[in-house]
Design a protein around this motif. Sequence first.
Motif, PDB file in Angstrom:
ATOM      1  N   THR A 126     -37.728   0.919   5.374  1.00  0.00           N
ATOM      2  CA  THR A 126     -36.657  -0.028   5.688  1.00  0.00           C
ATOM      3  C   THR A 126     -35.894   0.295   6.976  1.00  0.00           C
ATOM      4  O   THR A 126     -35.266  -0.618   7.531  1.00  0.00           O
ATOM      5  N   PRO A 127     -35.898   1.547   7.489  1.00  0.00           N
ATOM      6  CA  PRO A 127     -35.266   1.748   8.801  1.00  0.00           C
ATOM      7  C   PRO A 127     -35.860   0.880   9.906  1.00  0.00           C
ATOM      8  O   PRO A 127     -35.191   0.622  10.909  1.00  0.00           O
ATOM      9  N   ASN A 128     -37.115   0.433   9.747  1.00  0.00           N
ATOM     10  CA  ASN A 128     -37.672  -0.519  10.707  1.00  0.00           C
ATOM     11  C   ASN A 128     -36.865  -1.813  10.708  1.00  0.00           C
ATOM     12  O   ASN A 128     -36.592  -2.392  11.766  1.00  0.00           O
ATOM     13  N   LEU A 129     -36.464  -2.278   9.526  1.00  0.00           N
ATOM     14  CA  LEU A 129     -35.655  -3.492   9.416  1.00  0.00           C
ATOM     15  C   LEU A 129     -34.241  -3.243   9.934  1.00  0.00           C
ATOM     16  O   LEU A 129     -33.657  -4.100  10.605  1.00  0.00           O
ATOM     17  N   ASP A 130     -33.697  -2.073   9.613  1.00  0.00           N
ATOM     18  CA  ASP A 130     -32.352  -1.733  10.102  1.00  0.00           C
ATOM     19  C   ASP A 130     -32.330  -1.714  11.631  1.00  0.00           C
ATOM     20  O   ASP A 130     -31.389  -2.213  12.257  1.00  0.00           O
ATOM     21  N   TRP A 161     -25.152 -12.850  12.439  1.00  0.00           N
ATOM     22  CA  TRP A 161     -24.091 -13.843  12.621  1.00  0.00           C
ATOM     23  C   TRP A 161     -24.288 -15.013  11.661  1.00  0.00           C
ATOM     24  O   TRP A 161     -23.323 -15.477  11.039  1.00  0.00           O
ATOM     25  N   GLN A 162     -25.513 -15.467  11.505  1.00  0.00           N
ATOM     26  CA  GLN A 162     -25.799 -16.573  10.597  1.00  0.00           C
ATOM     27  C   GLN A 162     -25.440 -16.211   9.158  1.00  0.00           C
ATOM     28  O   GLN A 162     -24.855 -17.026   8.433  1.00  0.00           O
ATOM     29  N   VAL A 219     -26.983 -10.229   4.201  1.00  0.00           N
ATOM     30  CA  VAL A 219     -27.850 -10.372   5.359  1.00  0.00           C
ATOM     31  C   VAL A 219     -29.323 -10.319   4.982  1.00  0.00           C
ATOM     32  O   VAL A 219     -30.157 -11.054   5.535  1.00  0.00           O
ATOM     33  N   TYR A 220     -29.678  -9.508   3.978  1.00  0.00           N
ATOM     34  CA  TYR A 220     -31.090  -9.409   3.613  1.00  0.00           C
ATOM     35  C   TYR A 220     -31.562 -10.622   2.825  1.00  0.00           C
ATOM     36  O   TYR A 220     -32.742 -11.004   2.916  1.00  0.00           O
ATOM     37  N   GLU A 251     -30.157  -4.210  14.093  1.00  0.00           N
ATOM     38  CA  GLU A 251     -29.182  -3.627  15.003  1.00  0.00           C
ATOM     39  C   GLU A 251     -29.453  -4.024  16.452  1.00  0.00           C
ATOM     40  O   GLU A 251     -28.529  -4.259  17.227  1.00  0.00           O
ATOM     41  N   ASN A 252     -30.720  -4.131  16.819  1.00  0.00           N
ATOM     42  CA  ASN A 252     -31.062  -4.314  18.225  1.00  0.00           C
ATOM     43  C   ASN A 252     -31.551  -5.716  18.586  1.00  0.00           C
ATOM     44  O   ASN A 252     -31.353  -6.162  19.716  1.00  0.00           O
TER      45      ASN A 252
END
Length: 518
Positions: free
Chosen positions: A307-311, A323-324, A332-333, A315-316
């Motif tokens: 999951t750090p790939n998704l984090d 925002w949505q 958010v998930y 982030e980037n």
Amino acid sequence: MFTGMPHLIGVDAGTSVIKAVLFDPEGNELLTAGEKVPVLTGVNYTAEQDMEQVWQAVRNSVKTLLAGGGIDPASVVAIGVTGQGDGCWLIDEGGRPVRPAILWSDGRAAAVVNEWQEQGITKEVWKINGTVLFPGSQAPILQWLRINEAGTLRQARWSLYCKDWVAFKLTGEVATDETDASRQFFDILNRSYAEHLIDVFNLRNYRYLLPPILPTGAIRGYLQPGPAAAIGLPSGIPVVAGPLDVVASALGLGCINEESAFTILGTTIFNGFTLNAPSINQDEAGMNICHGLPDKWLRGMPLMSGTPNLDWFLENLGHKFRWQAGTSNLDVYKHLDEVIDRVPPGAGGVMYHPYISPAGERAPFVNTSARAQFIGLSLLANTENLLRAVYEGLSYAIRDSFDDVLDKISELRLCGGGAKSRVWPQIIADVTGKEVSIAKGTEFGAKGAALNAGVAVGFYDSLSGAIAKTVGFARKYFPDKRNHEKYNAFYKVYRMTRKTMPPLWEALQCANSFTGQA
């Protein structure tokens, strides 16, 4: 509130969150309490934790659990402890930490692993131990400390793993179990230390650091008066430390035969399946671990980063999605589920390889230089494509990990934070072509530890009996035939690309370290 019945407590000391969970005899999660513990990162890809802070989080979590339920503390018949594996948790003769714990995700010992690979040591170790070496393994960490912090090792008396540190604080007893001990210094067939390997690692002078090994189902000790008073339980309660978190999750999910495999969608994505004998005749990849059952082993293929790939993406590259979600007052998930569900399989031709850990990758291949990448970008690609590509890339990596045994697997069971998604499990089913099941509950590591403790004290007659009584499923996903056929084509490209990349990753790492000085 929960009076009139016996209870089990499972403690799961994870990498970032410590949790304590109260279970009834049917394995239902009655109450959960947790506390975050920061991972301290630094230069050279270090990852450490304050050991006393981890213990404090355990103490606070159990105390909060008991305070919130209105239960009789005397109804707790056993405490099961599990935790993150690998790493190095050093204490002195008096039981005090001699430095912060070095975690499984630490990358400082990459040069040691590279050197051992060049010398053929990793191949020799694999034939006896069945586990690949990576920078967060205890043996290369101890070697790094021998070279760089010899004074630290002179202060140390024991080199523990996370759950063993927690168990020591509860009971005062120093030991480890077969699951954690399965790494590096272990003869996987005989379930004991391999003295030859200690010499191979050039760590004979530090043999005294290795703790006694107990069976995973053995009672480690009994809750001592000091910690008992601190957490609000009577002293003398049996404490069972084991198995380590991934094996505990296998028990909590009921994965004890060769037909069912499991994947933990968490900080690491751990892919595991049960074996009747260790698999050490294959190429070096992943690990063989003693299972919670005495006549079974677990073949593990853990990605360094899940999951750090998704984090990282959020982030980037995911500001729009954050925002949505905020404007719609959505988690958010859950919003990401809606986004990726609108993107067709194949992500518009964009593909992602999820090797984002600074320490490289350890399964289904070992390469400390491996790095994440997008391929297939064009002016037609958008952030929605890239987001779906990340989910699909992680799913390809799961299939890659099971590739050699996929035909034996009838079902894939998921747990971890990613299993809460309503869309990602369907992608995994479509990519792998296997039925995917989501078990009832959320804390399967704590559950496996609690079930193991329950068997140790006679609360259940056996692990298989405990699993039959307590494991059920909340929802299932079935592969879509057309999507699976499409993903088969993409998966071939995924494998072709990652097999082509090693010399390029190495060249990139050399370029990145170039200083320009003669």
